[in-house]
Write an enzyme that holds these catalytic residues in place. Structure first.
Site, mmCIF file in Angstrom:
data_model
loop_
_atom_site.group_PDB
_atom_site.id
_atom_site.type_symbol
_atom_site.label_atom_id
_atom_site.label_comp_id
_atom_site.label_asym_id
_atom_site.label_seq_id
_atom_site.Cartn_x
_atom_site.Cartn_y
_atom_site.Cartn_z
ATOM 1 N N ASP A 58 130.531 -32.301 -33.450
ATOM 2 C CA ASP A 58 129.474 -32.216 -32.431
ATOM 3 C C ASP A 58 128.270 -31.446 -32.943
ATOM 4 O O ASP A 58 127.137 -31.650 -32.477
ATOM 5 C CB ASP A 58 130.016 -31.577 -31.158
ATOM 6 C CG ASP A 58 130.873 -32.593 -30.430
ATOM 7 O OD1 ASP A 58 132.039 -32.772 -30.826
ATOM 8 O OD2 ASP A 58 130.348 -33.255 -29.514
ATOM 9 N N GLY A 95 131.016 -38.223 -26.751
ATOM 10 C CA GLY A 95 130.913 -38.378 -28.195
ATOM 11 C C GLY A 95 129.481 -38.067 -28.572
ATOM 12 O O GLY A 95 128.533 -38.573 -27.937
ATOM 13 N N ALA A 96 129.312 -37.211 -29.587
ATOM 14 C CA ALA A 96 127.983 -36.672 -29.891
ATOM 15 C C ALA A 96 126.900 -37.754 -30.073
ATOM 16 O O ALA A 96 125.856 -37.705 -29.403
ATOM 17 C CB ALA A 96 128.074 -35.753 -31.105
ATOM 18 N N GLN A 138 141.142 -38.068 -24.856
ATOM 19 C CA GLN A 138 140.288 -39.010 -25.592
ATOM 20 C C GLN A 138 141.075 -39.734 -26.692
ATOM 21 O O GLN A 138 140.728 -40.847 -27.079
ATOM 22 C CB GLN A 138 139.107 -38.268 -26.227
ATOM 23 C CG GLN A 138 138.049 -37.793 -25.255
ATOM 24 C CD GLN A 138 138.300 -36.387 -24.770
ATOM 25 O OE1 GLN A 138 139.440 -35.930 -24.723
ATOM 26 N NE2 GLN A 138 137.247 -35.666 -24.402
ATOM 27 N N ASN A 147 133.984 -29.223 -33.256
ATOM 28 C CA ASN A 147 134.515 -30.507 -32.790
ATOM 29 C C ASN A 147 135.526 -30.235 -31.686
ATOM 30 O O ASN A 147 135.810 -29.072 -31.360
ATOM 31 C CB ASN A 147 135.159 -31.277 -33.950
ATOM 32 C CG ASN A 147 135.462 -32.713 -33.567
ATOM 33 O OD1 ASN A 147 134.578 -33.450 -33.111
ATOM 34 N ND2 ASN A 147 136.715 -33.137 -33.696
ATOM 35 N N LYS A 148 136.049 -31.295 -31.121
ATOM 36 C CA LYS A 148 136.958 -31.207 -29.972
ATOM 37 C C LYS A 148 138.025 -30.146 -30.164
ATOM 38 O O LYS A 148 138.606 -30.031 -31.249
ATOM 39 C CB LYS A 148 137.599 -32.582 -29.763
ATOM 40 C CG LYS A 148 138.580 -32.700 -28.623
ATOM 41 C CD LYS A 148 138.035 -32.220 -27.299
ATOM 42 C CE LYS A 148 136.780 -32.952 -26.878
ATOM 43 N NZ LYS A 148 136.085 -32.260 -25.752
HETATM 44 O O1 MRU Z 1 134.037 -33.996 -25.144
HETATM 45 P P1 MRU Z 1 133.782 -35.214 -25.983
HETATM 46 O O2 MRU Z 1 134.755 -36.313 -25.726
HETATM 47 O O3 MRU Z 1 132.354 -35.648 -25.910
HETATM 48 O O4 MRU Z 1 134.040 -34.702 -27.457
HETATM 49 C C1 MRU Z 1 133.814 -35.596 -28.507
HETATM 50 C C2 MRU Z 1 134.217 -35.081 -29.833
HETATM 51 O O5 MRU Z 1 134.623 -33.956 -29.990
HETATM 52 C C3 MRU Z 1 134.005 -36.004 -30.985
HETATM 53 O O6 MRU Z 1 134.956 -35.777 -31.968
HETATM 54 C C4 MRU Z 1 132.597 -35.768 -31.576
HETATM 55 O O7 MRU Z 1 131.633 -35.841 -30.569
HETATM 56 C C5 MRU Z 1 132.282 -36.727 -32.642
HETATM 57 S S1 MRU Z 1 132.033 -38.354 -31.989
HETATM 58 C C6 MRU Z 1 131.645 -39.379 -33.286
#
Ligand code: MRU
Length: 337
Positions: free
Chosen positions: A234, A49-50, A193, A244-245
């Site tokens: 992100d 998560g960012a 996730q 984003n994801k």
């Molecule tokens: O690969 P990850 O689990 O780190 O990806 C996270 C995401 O894509 C979240 O949506 C993003 O970081 C926002 S977290 C508030």
């Protein structure tokens, strides 16, 4: 209130992470005092998560200074170790942003760096409440104060931040205002996730939810089951394009087709105004093994070629608004950041 989940913490001169690879089966905290282990934890998504990896990276710089002192390393060697932390994952700008922010204090010594890392964590914590309020106001103004069914993708809650979360923080605030009927949580292939982490957080918070495979999102949206979708980010370019994801873009396209709001919720630290558009965002490509295996079990031919981007970029034209702790940027009306 974030149900007392502390995904990232600083305790007794160590970085403490809640191991997110084990949730929901186990809640195990691990202590980190060496740089290689922190880099490994970031790469393997023990912390993810960012905003959360930003805070972990900031504390990682303190660990790098401690390690350099133990090993008698010079300033250049320390700098190389800090660069390795900064580059552990490339898409979430928060990691590089937080590491560079605390690095400015290196000449003033370890305690100054630690104090700045704590400020990064505290600012992130406070930003969650503001995003929650602004996002909930935005939704209620447009959709009316009634119980809504919201869709979310990946995990954007207390596990991904030091706060109540970004998109999930807005959902929590909506729940506190009695404005949630149900949340559809996308499973979020391939690392789950959504079904592992978001479902775990929603359950802890007593928010009604169901999980669905990512492939069901378009159907759920186009058959009128969903009032609005909210995701995190992100990295957000100046024009509003948002990384984003992987799978977020498909949700945005379906929302656009259905004519329902699609919100990106993220702190200002996720906005990268040095990138004019999403074309300039570096997308992390992850291992073949994440697709050919599931928890060690082979689920595809071993020599299968893969395409495994961790993120996609949603063009600004599909985003109704970007919600930060400062304000709602009305991207759909042509506003930029
Ligand atoms: O690969 P990850 O689990 O780190 O990806 C996270 C995401 O894509 C979240 O949506 C993003 O970081 C926002 S977290 C508030």
């Amino acid at each position: 209130m974030s149900d007392s989940i502390k995904a990232v913490d600083w305790v007794d001169d160590a970085l403490v992470l809640l191991d997110q690879t084990l949730i929901p089966l186990e809640e195990q905290y691990r202590s980190y005092t060496d740089v290689d282990a922190i880099i490994d934890a970031i790469k393997r998504l023990v912390v993810r998560g960012a905003p959360a990896i930003g805070v972990a990276g900031a504390f990682g710089v303190v660990i790098a200074m401690d390690e350099a002192k133990r090993n008698g390393s010079d300033a250049e060697a320390l700098e190389r170790r800090i660069d390795e932390i900064r580059d552990a994952r490339p898409t979430a700008v928060n990691l590089a942003w937080a590491v560079e922010r605390v690095c400015r204090f290196v000449p003033q010594g370890r305690e100054a760096v630690l104090a700045e890392a704590k400020r990064v964590a505290e600012e992130d914590r406070a930003s969650g409440d503001e995003m929650g309020r602004i996002g909930a106001d935005w939704l209620i103004e447009r959709l009316g104060k009634r119980p809504l069914t919201l869709l979310t993708h990946c995990n954007t809650g207390s596990l991904a931040t030091t706060s109540i979360g970004t998109a999930l923080g807005v959902i929590r605030e909506m729940h506190n205002r009695g404005a949630i009927k149900e949340v559809y949580a996308d499973e979020t292939r391939p690392l789950l996730q959504g079904s592992r982490l978001t479902a775990w957080e929603l359950k802890k918070s007593g928010i009604p939810y169901r999980i669905q495979p990512d492939g069901a999102a378009a159907l759920a949206i186009l058959t009128g089951r969903i009032d609005a979708a909210l995701i995190g980010a992100d990295r957000i370019a100046k024009n509003g394009d948002s990384a984003n994801k992987i799978g977020s873009l498909a949700v945005a396209l379906a929302c656009h087709e259905a004519g329902i709001p699609f919100l990106v919720v993220a702190p200002e630290s996720t906005v990268d105004r040095s990138k004019a558009s999403g074309d300039e965002i570096h997308i992390e490509i992850r291992s073949d093994e994440e697709l050919t295996h599931f928890r060690g079990i082979q689920v595809a031919p071993l020599d299968a070629k893969t395409f495994n981007p961790a993120f996609d970029v949603t063009p600004a034209k599909y985003i109704s608004a970007v919600i930060t702790e400062k304000r709602a940027y009305e991207i759909a009306k042509g506003e930029t950041l």
